[in-house]
Scaffold this motif. Sequence first.
Motif, mmCIF file in Angstrom:
data_model
loop_
_atom_site.group_PDB
_atom_site.id
_atom_site.type_symbol
_atom_site.label_atom_id
_atom_site.label_comp_id
_atom_site.label_asym_id
_atom_site.label_seq_id
_atom_site.Cartn_x
_atom_site.Cartn_y
_atom_site.Cartn_z
ATOM 1 N N LYS A 5 0.827 -1.202 0.000
ATOM 2 C CA LYS A 5 0.000 0.000 0.000
ATOM 3 C C LYS A 5 0.864 1.256 0.000
ATOM 4 C CE LYS A 5 -4.162 -1.882 2.206
ATOM 5 N NZ LYS A 5 -5.053 -1.785 3.390
ATOM 6 N N LYS A 6 2.002 1.192 0.725
ATOM 7 C CA LYS A 6 2.908 2.330 0.756
ATOM 8 C C LYS A 6 3.508 2.578 -0.630
ATOM 9 C CE LYS A 6 5.480 2.729 4.364
ATOM 10 N NZ LYS A 6 6.563 2.531 5.359
ATOM 11 N N ALA A 9 0.831 4.139 -2.813
ATOM 12 C CA ALA A 9 0.638 5.541 -2.433
ATOM 13 C C ALA A 9 1.771 6.410 -2.975
ATOM 14 C CB ALA A 9 0.556 5.662 -0.914
ATOM 15 N N LYS A 69 0.949 9.951 4.019
ATOM 16 C CA LYS A 69 -0.004 10.290 2.961
ATOM 17 C C LYS A 69 -0.511 11.724 3.084
ATOM 18 C CE LYS A 69 -0.936 8.816 -0.086
ATOM 19 N NZ LYS A 69 -0.411 9.237 -1.413
ATOM 20 N N GLU A 180 -5.983 9.744 -3.863
ATOM 21 C CA GLU A 180 -5.199 9.989 -2.652
ATOM 22 C C GLU A 180 -6.094 10.342 -1.468
ATOM 23 O OE1 GLU A 180 -0.804 11.498 -3.481
ATOM 24 O OE2 GLU A 180 -2.305 12.966 -4.085
ATOM 25 N N MET A 183 -7.974 7.258 -0.314
ATOM 26 C CA MET A 183 -7.099 6.355 0.434
ATOM 27 C C MET A 183 -6.984 6.791 1.887
ATOM 28 S SD MET A 183 -4.116 5.817 -2.470
ATOM 29 C CE MET A 183 -2.956 5.028 -1.374
ATOM 30 N N GLU A 184 -6.863 8.094 2.097
ATOM 31 C CA GLU A 184 -6.752 8.603 3.460
ATOM 32 C C GLU A 184 -8.085 8.504 4.194
ATOM 33 O OE1 GLU A 184 -4.362 9.906 6.542
ATOM 34 O OE2 GLU A 184 -3.872 9.135 4.547
#
Length: 218
Positions: A5-6, A9, A69, A180, A183-184
Motif C-alpha cells: 500500500k505504501k 501511495a 499520505k 489519494e 485512500m486517506e
Amino acid sequence: MSDSKKTTADLVFGLQIILAWVFSIAQARQMLMKGTQGTTITWFLFFELFLSVNLYLAYGVYQEIKDRKTFQILLVYLNWVLLITVNLAIIMCKGTWKIDDSIVSIFVVIGVVSTLCVGYRGSIRNTIGDPVTKGVAAIFFKGVPQLFMGYCIYRDHGGTGLHWVALVGGHCTVCLRLMEITMEIRKIGWNRKLKGLFIGEIGNWGSWIVTSIIWIAV
C-alpha cells in the motif's frame, strides 16, 4: 500501512507531481506559442484560489494526522499552487481582462456568498472556518470558470489556447487527487477537512468533464 500500500501511495504521489508539470508546461507553451483563445484570465485566477483553499485544508489535515499520505497530499497542492502561479502570470501578460471575466467573477462571488449564507454556523468566523463550507466554495472557484470557459470555446468555435495535453492531464490529475484523498478517508474515516477536499475535487472534475465534451465537440 503495508509495504504494498505504501508503494502504491508513493507511485500515485509521484505520478501526480509529474503530471502536474506536464499539464502546466504544455498549457504555458500553448499560450505563449498559439495564444489564449478558449482560455480566460478568471480560469487561472480562480484556479489559484481553488488550490489555495485546498492547500489550506490539506495543511489542516496534516496538522491533525501527521502521516506519510497527508504530507504527500499537502505537497501535491503546494506543487500545483506554484505551477499555476506561473500560468496565471503568462495569461495576465498575454491575455486581456474582458467583460466575460467580470461576469464570471460576479457569478463566483454570488455562489460563494450564497454558500456562506446557507452554511452559516452562528458567526462569520465559524462559517468561513468550516472545512465543508470551504469545499463547497471551492466548487464555485473552479467549476464556474471552467463551465464558462466551455461556453467560450463553443461561442468562439474553438479553443486553441487550451492544449489537449492539459485537457487530458486535468482528468488524470484530479482522478489521482481523488484517489489519494479516498485512500486517506479509508484509513482514518470522514475527517471534516478531508470531506471538504473531496467535495471541492468532485465539483472540479464534474465541470471539467463538461468543458472537455464541448472542446471535443467543437
